[in-house]
Enzyme design. Structure first.
Site, short mmCIF file in Angstrom:
data_model
loop_
_atom_site.label_atom_id
_atom_site.label_comp_id
_atom_site.label_asym_id
_atom_site.label_seq_id
_atom_site.Cartn_x
_atom_site.Cartn_y
_atom_site.Cartn_z
N LYS A 136 0.85 -1.19 0.00
CA LYS A 136 0.00 0.00 0.00
C LYS A 136 0.88 1.23 0.00
CE LYS A 136 -4.49 0.83 0.10
NZ LYS A 136 -5.51 0.05 -0.65
N ARG A 187 -24.26 14.54 -2.17
CA ARG A 187 -24.30 13.13 -2.57
C ARG A 187 -25.57 12.46 -2.04
NH1 ARG A 187 -18.11 11.08 -1.27
NH2 ARG A 187 -17.07 12.12 -3.02
#
Length: 348
Positions: free
Chosen positions: A76, A208
């Site tokens: 990551k 949203r």
């Protein structure tokens, strides 16, 4: 900076005085193949927090790749930004991407990255001009496009598996609460609504929520109510660390299945959920559709239909994990980790 012990292979940390950004790459395992995992770009309280996040996420990627049967290891990237990305000018962001590409090149292919929180396919297009160690370019740039739709498809497959394990006859009519309405969460909400769910949504961005309410007839709740609102299925699609052991003891849902990485804040939370009979789909299985998409298309040469079929099979994978957990009286996390461990041991 004092780095605590870690069972991973490598942690790379770099600071750029010009922008104030910190760059962290955690390579947890290359046992199954080169490490892979997205690039997360956000503001962190400290560089130590950024390092800890990169390492946690890298470890989760190892489990994700192994549980999904993909020939990649876990890694990551974390870019600790000096300010929210929206406040950075184009020149600053370009410099940050350029330094990130240089860091990837230094690892010589042992780690390949893709989009994550704070980055997107367009950023991967830019990175790909500077380094070959990138997944997830846009279709216009020759890549497979965003992994978001397949991540969402996999999460919904996990919801279906959890619902079946909990004894419900499908998603139709169930109260499904989706937290976080980014690219993944919004698509999960659409899939749930199409299956007949009574949709409840929440997000830090009111716009949203308003858009999903208008599009799908969803009920909107305040973000602070996500852990106390009664529902049948809770689908966290924001950042991790949401469920502590204390929260697990009172969570008012029958099924917990979401896209958020490292959803459980401490290991004991899984045991609390098990004892209460809450069906928990481990995040590194539930959200593996994105990895299946990127690795399948860019490494294994699968077409879109093959990727979708493999992603829907997350439901079958979880059914096996749930059965193993029931049979042995262990948490679903422990059962999923056993499956991943068997894959990793087989690679020795």
């Amino acid at each position: 900076m004092a780095l605590p012990e870690w069972d991973g292979e490598l942690t790379s940390v770099r600071h750029d005085p010009e922008t104030g950004a910190w760059f962290v790459i955690g390579v947890h395992s290359t046992r199954l193949g080169p490490a892979s995992g997205g690039t997360r770009a956000m503001v962190y309280p400290s560089v130590d927090d950024a390092v800890a996040d990169a390492r946690r996420l890298a470890g989760a990627m190892t489990l994700k790749m192994a549980a999904a049967g993909l020939p990649m290891g876990g890694g990551k990237s974390v870019i600790a930004l000096p300010a929210p990305r929206a406040e950075l000018d184009d020149a600053t962001w370009r410099r940050i991407l350029g330094l990130h590409a240089a860091n990837l090149n230094l690892l010589g292919g042992n780690y390949t990255t893709g989009p994550d929180v704070g980055t997107c396919s367009a950023d991967m297009d830019v990175l790909r001009t500077l380094t070959p160690h990138v997944f997830g370019r846009s279709a216009a740039a020759g890549g497979p496009g965003s992994s978001g739709p397949m991540t969402a498809l996999g999460v919904f497959a996990a919801v279906e598996a959890g619902v079946a394990e909990a004894g419900f006859d499908g998603v139709d009519g169930l109260r499904v609460l989706v937290q976080g309405l980014g690219a993944v969460g919004a698509d999960v909400a659409r899939l749930a609504a199409a299956a007949g769910a009574k949709l409840i949504v929440t997000d830090v961005d009111p716009a949203r929520c308003a858009a999903l309410a208008e599009e799908l007839g969803a009920e909107v709740i305040d973000t602070g109510a996500v852990l106390t609102r009664e529902c049948d299925v809770l689908v966290p699609c924001a950042t991790g660390g949401l469920v502590t052991a204390e929260v697990a003891g009172t969570l008012p849902c029958a099924v917990l299945a979401g896209a958020a990485n490292n959803l459980l804040a401490d290991p004991y939370a899984a045991e609390v959920l098990r004892r209460r009979g809450v069906v928990h789909a481990p995040d590194f299985v539930a959200n593996s559709g994105g990895a299946i998409h990127l690795v399948g298309r860019e490494v294994l040469g699968w077409d879109a239909d093959a990727v979708a079929d493999r992603t829907r099979a997350i439901r079958d994978t979880l059914a096996g994990i749930f059965d193993d957990a029931r049979t042995h009286g262990i948490t679903t996390v422990a059962a999923a980790e056993r499956r991943a461990a068997a894959t990793l041991e087989g690679a020795l």
